[in-house]
Motif scaffolding. Sequence first.
Motif, PDB file in Angstrom:
ATOM      1  N   LEU A  12       0.835  -1.201   0.000  1.00 40.38           N
ATOM      2  CA  LEU A  12       0.000   0.000   0.000  1.00 40.38           C
ATOM      3  C   LEU A  12       0.867   1.247   0.000  1.00 40.38           C
ATOM      4  CD1 LEU A  12      -2.461  -1.009   2.876  1.00 40.38           C
ATOM      5  CD2 LEU A  12      -2.806  -1.315   0.423  1.00 40.38           C
ATOM      6  N   GLN A  14       0.450   4.978   1.314  1.00 36.25           N
ATOM      7  CA  GLN A  14      -0.431   5.769   2.166  1.00 36.25           C
ATOM      8  C   GLN A  14      -0.834   7.067   1.481  1.00 36.25           C
ATOM      9  OE1 GLN A  14       1.280   6.668   6.013  1.00 36.25           O
ATOM     10  NE2 GLN A  14      -0.452   5.641   6.928  1.00 36.25           N
ATOM     11  N   ALA A  38      -5.232   4.104   2.056  1.00 37.15           N
ATOM     12  CA  ALA A  38      -4.081   3.946   1.173  1.00 37.15           C
ATOM     13  C   ALA A  38      -4.536   3.432  -0.184  1.00 37.15           C
ATOM     14  CB  ALA A  38      -3.085   2.966   1.788  1.00 37.15           C
ATOM     15  N   GLU A  39      -3.601   3.508  -1.130  1.00 38.10           N
ATOM     16  CA  GLU A  39      -3.862   2.976  -2.460  1.00 38.10           C
ATOM     17  C   GLU A  39      -3.048   1.700  -2.637  1.00 38.10           C
ATOM     18  OE1 GLU A  39      -3.522   4.229  -7.154  1.00 38.10           O
ATOM     19  OE2 GLU A  39      -3.249   5.748  -5.618  1.00 38.10           O
ATOM     20  N   VAL A  40      -3.663   0.692  -3.224  1.00 36.90           N
ATOM     21  CA  VAL A  40      -2.986  -0.583  -3.467  1.00 36.90           C
ATOM     22  C   VAL A  40      -2.052  -0.412  -4.661  1.00 36.90           C
ATOM     23  CG1 VAL A  40      -3.308  -3.007  -4.094  1.00 36.90           C
ATOM     24  CG2 VAL A  40      -4.947  -1.890  -2.567  1.00 36.90           C
ATOM     25  N   LYS A  63      -8.548   1.914  -3.589  1.00 38.18           N
ATOM     26  CA  LYS A  63      -8.304   2.707  -2.384  1.00 38.18           C
ATOM     27  C   LYS A  63      -8.921   1.914  -1.236  1.00 38.18           C
ATOM     28  CE  LYS A  63      -7.760   7.267  -4.364  1.00 38.18           C
ATOM     29  NZ  LYS A  63      -7.025   6.739  -5.430  1.00 38.18           N
ATOM     30  N   TYR A  66      -7.175   0.312   6.093  1.00 38.03           N
ATOM     31  CA  TYR A  66      -6.517  -0.820   6.739  1.00 38.03           C
ATOM     32  C   TYR A  66      -6.447  -0.605   8.250  1.00 38.03           C
ATOM     33  CZ  TYR A  66      -2.440   2.255   6.620  1.00 38.03           C
ATOM     34  OH  TYR A  66      -1.592   3.317   6.785  1.00 38.03           O
ATOM     35  N   ILE A  89      -6.783  -5.490   5.717  1.00 44.97           N
ATOM     36  CA  ILE A  89      -7.550  -4.479   4.981  1.00 44.97           C
ATOM     37  C   ILE A  89      -9.006  -4.656   5.385  1.00 44.97           C
ATOM     38  CG2 ILE A  89      -8.304  -3.704   2.705  1.00 44.97           C
ATOM     39  CD1 ILE A  89      -5.562  -4.647   1.653  1.00 44.97           C
TER      40      ILE A  89
END
Length: 95
Positions: A12, A14, A38-40, A63, A66, A89
């Motif tokens: 991820l 952030q 966060a974005e994967v 998005k 987590y 997640i």
Amino acid sequence: MKLVPLGDKVVLKQLVAEETTKSGIVLPGQAKEKPQQAEVVAVGPGGMVDGKEVTMQVKVGDKVIYSKYAGTEVKLDEEEFIVVKQNDIVAIVAD
């Protein structure tokens, strides 16, 4: 360089914390709480993890939110990432 997660791990990136509150108060650096959003950026293959079949439910670009104390922070090429188990997640943020 590129991070390639194994098993049920997800990498991820952030999302940036807001600099001001909704009421317009500017927050100093240490007062900002790290966002749990966060974005994967990379997803492991899933498969057998601890004797259980794991199907990956997130994909690159999602998005997500987590768990607060989840994962391992990693710095690579001056960028910071968090590697978490898919289990950490809690939600995918839908647009």
